[in-house]
Design a protein around this motif. Structure first.
Motif, PDB file in Angstrom:
ATOM      1  N   TYR A 530       0.936  -1.380   0.035  1.00 58.48           N
ATOM      2  CA  TYR A 530       0.082  -0.010  -0.102  1.00 58.48           C
ATOM      3  C   TYR A 530       0.955   1.277  -0.070  1.00 58.48           C
ATOM      4  O   TYR A 530       0.772   2.146  -0.670  1.00 58.48           O
ATOM      5  CB  TYR A 530      -0.843   0.139   1.334  1.00 58.48           C
ATOM      6  N   LEU A 531       1.703   1.153   0.670  1.00 55.37           N
ATOM      7  CA  LEU A 531       2.785   2.347   0.934  1.00 55.37           C
ATOM      8  C   LEU A 531       3.468   2.545  -0.569  1.00 55.37           C
ATOM      9  O   LEU A 531       3.581   3.933  -1.038  1.00 55.37           O
ATOM     10  CB  LEU A 531       4.089   2.066   1.888  1.00 55.37           C
ATOM     11  N   ALA A 532       4.018   1.415  -1.154  1.00 53.60           N
ATOM     12  CA  ALA A 532       4.580   1.665  -2.380  1.00 53.60           C
ATOM     13  C   ALA A 532       3.386   2.101  -3.428  1.00 53.60           C
ATOM     14  O   ALA A 532       4.026   2.918  -4.385  1.00 53.60           O
ATOM     15  CB  ALA A 532       4.990   0.225  -2.954  1.00 53.60           C
ATOM     16  N   ALA A 533       2.275   1.615  -3.417  1.00 52.32           N
ATOM     17  CA  ALA A 533       1.222   2.194  -4.410  1.00 52.32           C
ATOM     18  C   ALA A 533       1.090   3.685  -4.101  1.00 52.32           C
ATOM     19  O   ALA A 533       1.021   4.543  -5.038  1.00 52.32           O
ATOM     20  CB  ALA A 533       0.256   1.356  -4.401  1.00 52.32           C
ATOM     21  N   GLN A 534       0.899   3.883  -3.039  1.00 46.71           N
ATOM     22  CA  GLN A 534       0.779   5.419  -2.548  1.00 46.71           C
ATOM     23  C   GLN A 534       1.615   6.338  -2.831  1.00 46.71           C
ATOM     24  O   GLN A 534       1.552   7.459  -3.594  1.00 46.71           O
ATOM     25  CB  GLN A 534       0.425   5.679  -0.965  1.00 46.71           C
ATOM     26  N   ALA A 535       3.057   5.681  -2.820  1.00 44.68           N
ATOM     27  CA  ALA A 535       4.004   6.587  -3.391  1.00 44.68           C
ATOM     28  C   ALA A 535       4.248   6.627  -5.015  1.00 44.68           C
ATOM     29  O   ALA A 535       4.342   7.899  -5.480  1.00 44.68           O
ATOM     30  CB  ALA A 535       5.358   6.002  -2.859  1.00 44.68           C
ATOM     31  N   LYS A 536       3.709   5.459  -5.671  1.00 41.10           N
ATOM     32  CA  LYS A 536       3.425   5.644  -7.228  1.00 41.10           C
ATOM     33  C   LYS A 536       2.618   6.713  -7.209  1.00 41.10           C
ATOM     34  O   LYS A 536       2.785   7.081  -8.571  1.00 41.10           O
ATOM     35  CB  LYS A 536       3.202   4.320  -7.443  1.00 41.10           C
ATOM     36  N   THR A 537       1.463   6.740  -6.730  1.00 40.20           N
ATOM     37  CA  THR A 537       0.568   7.815  -7.286  1.00 40.20           C
ATOM     38  C   THR A 537       0.956   9.134  -6.859  1.00 40.20           C
ATOM     39  O   THR A 537       0.096  10.323  -7.239  1.00 40.20           O
ATOM     40  CB  THR A 537      -0.831   7.298  -6.542  1.00 40.20           C
ATOM     41  N   GLY A 538       1.961   9.493  -6.125  1.00 36.66           N
ATOM     42  CA  GLY A 538       2.226  10.860  -5.657  1.00 36.66           C
ATOM     43  C   GLY A 538       1.473  11.316  -4.701  1.00 36.66           C
ATOM     44  O   GLY A 538       1.232  12.566  -4.632  1.00 36.66           O
ATOM     45  N   ALA A 539       0.653  10.520  -3.845  1.00 31.78           N
ATOM     46  CA  ALA A 539      -0.143  11.035  -2.943  1.00 31.78           C
ATOM     47  C   ALA A 539       0.517  11.509  -1.696  1.00 31.78           C
ATOM     48  O   ALA A 539      -0.189  12.096  -0.925  1.00 31.78           O
ATOM     49  CB  ALA A 539      -1.252   9.683  -2.360  1.00 31.78           C
ATOM     50  N   GLY A 540       1.810  11.323  -1.604  1.00 35.29           N
ATOM     51  CA  GLY A 540       2.393  12.023  -0.512  1.00 35.29           C
ATOM     52  C   GLY A 540       2.700  11.086   0.636  1.00 35.29           C
ATOM     53  O   GLY A 540       2.360   9.789   0.752  1.00 35.29           O
ATOM     54  N   LYS A 541       3.209  11.627   1.812  1.00 38.53           N
ATOM     55  CA  LYS A 541       3.471  10.810   3.126  1.00 38.53           C
ATOM     56  C   LYS A 541       1.861  10.201   3.416  1.00 38.53           C
ATOM     57  O   LYS A 541       0.985  10.739   3.731  1.00 38.53           O
ATOM     58  CB  LYS A 541       3.875  11.504   4.083  1.00 38.53           C
ATOM     59  N   VAL A 542       2.154   8.765   3.828  1.00 35.73           N
ATOM     60  CA  VAL A 542       0.873   8.087   4.421  1.00 35.73           C
ATOM     61  C   VAL A 542       0.557   8.556   5.663  1.00 35.73           C
ATOM     62  O   VAL A 542       1.441   9.177   6.435  1.00 35.73           O
ATOM     63  CB  VAL A 542       1.167   6.523   4.721  1.00 35.73           C
ATOM     64  N   GLN A 543      -0.746   8.683   5.998  1.00 32.82           N
ATOM     65  CA  GLN A 543      -1.272   9.532   7.127  1.00 32.82           C
ATOM     66  C   GLN A 543      -1.951   8.535   8.201  1.00 32.82           C
ATOM     67  O   GLN A 543      -2.262   8.687   9.336  1.00 32.82           O
ATOM     68  CB  GLN A 543      -2.387  10.373   6.898  1.00 32.82           C
ATOM     69  N   ILE A 544      -1.542   6.979   7.819  1.00 30.37           N
ATOM     70  CA  ILE A 544      -2.187   6.169   8.883  1.00 30.37           C
ATOM     71  C   ILE A 544      -1.017   5.018   9.248  1.00 30.37           C
ATOM     72  O   ILE A 544      -0.039   4.702   8.234  1.00 30.37           O
ATOM     73  CB  ILE A 544      -3.262   5.304   8.056  1.00 30.37           C
ATOM     74  N   PRO A 545      -0.837   4.860  10.408  1.00 28.07           N
ATOM     75  CA  PRO A 545       0.467   3.990  11.026  1.00 28.07           C
ATOM     76  C   PRO A 545      -0.085   2.572  10.651  1.00 28.07           C
ATOM     77  O   PRO A 545      -1.208   2.267  10.492  1.00 28.07           O
ATOM     78  CB  PRO A 545       0.633   4.502  12.462  1.00 28.07           C
ATOM     79  N   TYR A 546       0.833   1.697  10.864  1.00 22.48           N
ATOM     80  CA  TYR A 546       0.643   0.291  10.798  1.00 22.48           C
ATOM     81  C   TYR A 546      -0.364  -0.330  11.746  1.00 22.48           C
ATOM     82  O   TYR A 546      -1.373  -1.024  11.366  1.00 22.48           O
ATOM     83  CB  TYR A 546       2.072  -0.646  10.868  1.00 22.48           C
ATOM     84  N   SER A 547      -0.511   0.318  12.974  1.00 20.74           N
ATOM     85  CA  SER A 547      -1.383  -0.444  13.903  1.00 20.74           C
ATOM     86  C   SER A 547      -2.643  -0.166  13.486  1.00 20.74           C
ATOM     87  O   SER A 547      -3.855  -0.846  13.510  1.00 20.74           O
ATOM     88  CB  SER A 547      -1.266   0.258  15.389  1.00 20.74           C
TER      89      SER A 547
END
Length: 588
Positions: A530-547
């Motif tokens: 999910y983090l890789a896909a989000q980075a690929k779409t250029g959505a920026g830093k993820v706002q949700i932690p793993y927990s």
């Protein structure tokens, strides 16, 4: 119990390391002692080279002085000796000396006037002297005043000294140029072998000038007292050790003849005092204690310690007196180790020494090179105890640090263990605290909360996770699938009987792959995808932690399983409409 086991293992390692370090340092100590004991012996060659350097430096200094304008002064004084004596007789016949100071002062004035009135002799002396000095030095002899000023100065000097005595003239016309020569040559001398004293004697063996004593003059018995001058007259250059002055100090001396046109005019004797400073300079080069002894008398040493003096006496007792080529090594109870030998090891004693009844002192000079092995051993031994103390200190510090680390690492598991006992006691509403500094107990606490929620059938996720729920609504996509029964689902094909499920993209995991993937690996891999896909779409830093991600995924999986009656639901990551989304996969 495991803490005691870890502590025992750590203490054993510390003791083993300290013991190994001590054993290595002891081995190093013994090897260093052997090296230190043999070091003076190995420095013997270096000392011989140092002696050669000293000899060359003194020869060079003597050669420069003996070839200076002093030759011109001695030549001219010798040529005019008869005229000086005749002038002295005449002026003292006319104006005899008196014991009365006032009368003597008046007589001296008359003598000086008489010399001025006979200026032809004085001018001729000064003219010949200037010519000879100029031949030796060139125009530099008359700088900066010029030749005329040089002549005038020498005429005045003769008028002054001749009114006293001829010997006074010989002294002044030797001492003054000697001082001038030494001032000019001083920068060229090699320290620490720069001459401490220089003595000039004439062809009759009379000492006329001594560089460090302006009153030293007319020493008619000089050659008899120091036969080294006679030996220099026949041998050219001679080295020896003699006593000069009233204090009985010993000097390394070099005697060199002064010759003009093959005629012997006199000799130069240069001396370097044998004192503590000379030996200390040599010790800096050699790296060991040094002592000089003439026969059985210790002249000087770099160490005044009584034990060192005793060691020097002991080792010299073993040095034979009939063979100067021998050397002796010794290590005794004083803690010193060293080597003794003769300063001039290759001297011959079948040659005559003229007036001497003993070999020259330089051939009887004995040298001791030594080092204090025990003192060094004490330093190394102290280092051994430092090693032990340091090992124990590091062991204690490491033990305390290890205890703190174990305590810090153990504390979260103790809290989790307390929560497990709450569950055992029937408190199914208990929520495990997570947010620890370590990942393992943090993930374990969250996993236990999710496990209890799944087993008890209550909603998964925390009540305060509104942000995570909003994220899930925008990311988690539910395919519009019918509600099949467990009997009409095909797990690996991705189809329902009679209805086709949209095929998975080739880059995604199939249902069979997802079914075989272990849960811990699956959830962490899904989060990474999910983090890789989000980075690929250029959505920026993820706002949700793993927990929070884990809670929302597990909650939606359980909701889909209850709604669809499926045994297992897992997700794949897809990019749809430029957004990273999670798409469910039904697994039977």
């Amino acid at each position: 119990m495991y803490r005691w086991k870890i502590g025992i293992v750590f203490a054993s390692l510390v003791i083993a390391f300290t013991a190994l370090a001590y054993a290595l340092s002891q081995r190093w100590l013994y090897s260093i002692q052997d090296v230190v004991s043999s070091a003076p012996k190995n420095s013997f060659t270096a000392f011989e080279k140092l002696v050669q350097l000293q000899t060359l430096a003194m020869h060079d200094a003597a050669r420069q002085i003996a070839s200076s304008e002093l030759v011109a002064y001695l030549r001219t004084l010798e040529d005019f000796r008869g005229e000086f004596i005749a002038l002295e007789k005449e002026i003292y016949r006319r104006y005899p000396s008196s014991v009365e100071p006032d009368i003597e002062e008046k007589m001296r004035h008359y003598r000086s006037e008489y010399v001025m009135n006979n200026s032809s002799f004085v001018k001729r002396f000064a003219s010949i002297l200037s010519t000879r000095v100029g031949a030796v030095m060139g125009d530099a002899a008359f700088e900066p005043q010029g030749r005329a000023a040089f002549l005038r100065d020498k005429v005045l000097l003769v008028e002054d000294c001749a009114s006293v005595a001829v010997n006074n003239c010989f002294h002044k016309f030797t001492f003054r140029p000697l001082q001038s020569v030494l001032r000019r040559l001083q920068p060229t001398f090699s320290s620490p072998y720069s001459p401490d004293v220089v003595i000039v004697s004439d062809q009759r063996g009379v000492g006329w000038a001594k560089s460090d004593d302006p009153l030293w003059s007319d020493k008619s018995g000089f050659v008899e007292a120091y036969p080294v001058i006679l030996r220099a007259r026949t041998s050219g250059v001679v080295d020896d050790i003699i006593q000069l002055g009233d204090d009985g100090s010993y000097y390394f001396v070099t005697a060199m003849p002064m010759v003009d046109g093959g005629e012997y005019l006199g000799a130069i004797l240069i001396g370097v005092m044998i004192d503590d400073s000379l030996l200390k300079e040599a010790a800096k080069v050699i790296g060991h204690e040094i002592a000089f002894a003439l026969d059985d008398k210790i002249l000087h040493s770099t160490n005044r310690d009584e034990m060192f003096q005793s060691f020097v006496s002991d080792i010299l007792a073993y040095l034979p007196i009939d063979d100067r080529s021998q050397r002796v090594e010794l290590r005794d109870g004083t803690g010193y180790a060293g080597v003794a030998f003769y300063f001039a090891r290759h001297a011959r004693y079948d040659e005559p020494y003229g007036l001497r009844t003993l070999p020259p002192a330089i051939d009887r000079l004995r040298v001791v090179l030594a080092t204090h092995v025990t003192r060094f051993s004490m330093v190394v031994s102290a280092l051994n105890w430092v090693t032990i103390g340091l090992g124990l200190a590091l062991g204690c510090a490491g033990g305390i640090l290890l205890w703190l680390l174990i305590r810090t690492y153990r504390k979260p598991f103790e809290i989790i263990d307390q929560g497990i006992h709450e569950i055992i006691d029937g408190n199914l509403d208990y929520q495990f605290h997570f947010g620890f500094q370590q990942d393992l107990p943090d993930n374990m606490a969250q996993s236990l909360n999710l496990m209890i929620s799944v087993l008890s059938g209550r909603p998964v996720g925390r009540a305060d996770a509104d942000g995570a729920k909003q994220w899930a609504q925008s990311v988690l996509v539910e395919e519009k699938l019918p509600r099949p029964s467990l009997g009409n689902m095909v797990g690996t094909g991705g189809e329902l009987q009679g209805r086709a499920v949209p095929p998975l993209p080739p880059t995604q995991r199939s249902a069979d792959q997802l079914n075989k993937e272990r849960a811990a690996q699956y959830y962490r891999r899904l989060y990474a995808d999910y983090l890789a896909a989000q980075a690929k779409t250029g959505a920026g830093k993820v706002q949700i932690p793993y927990s929070a991600f884990l809670e929302q995924v597990v909650g939606h999986e359980n909701a889909l399983k209850r709604r669809l009656g499926a045994r297992r639901i897992r997700f794949n990551v897809l990019i749809r409409d430029g957004n990273a989304t999670l798409v469910p996969v039904l697994i039977d």
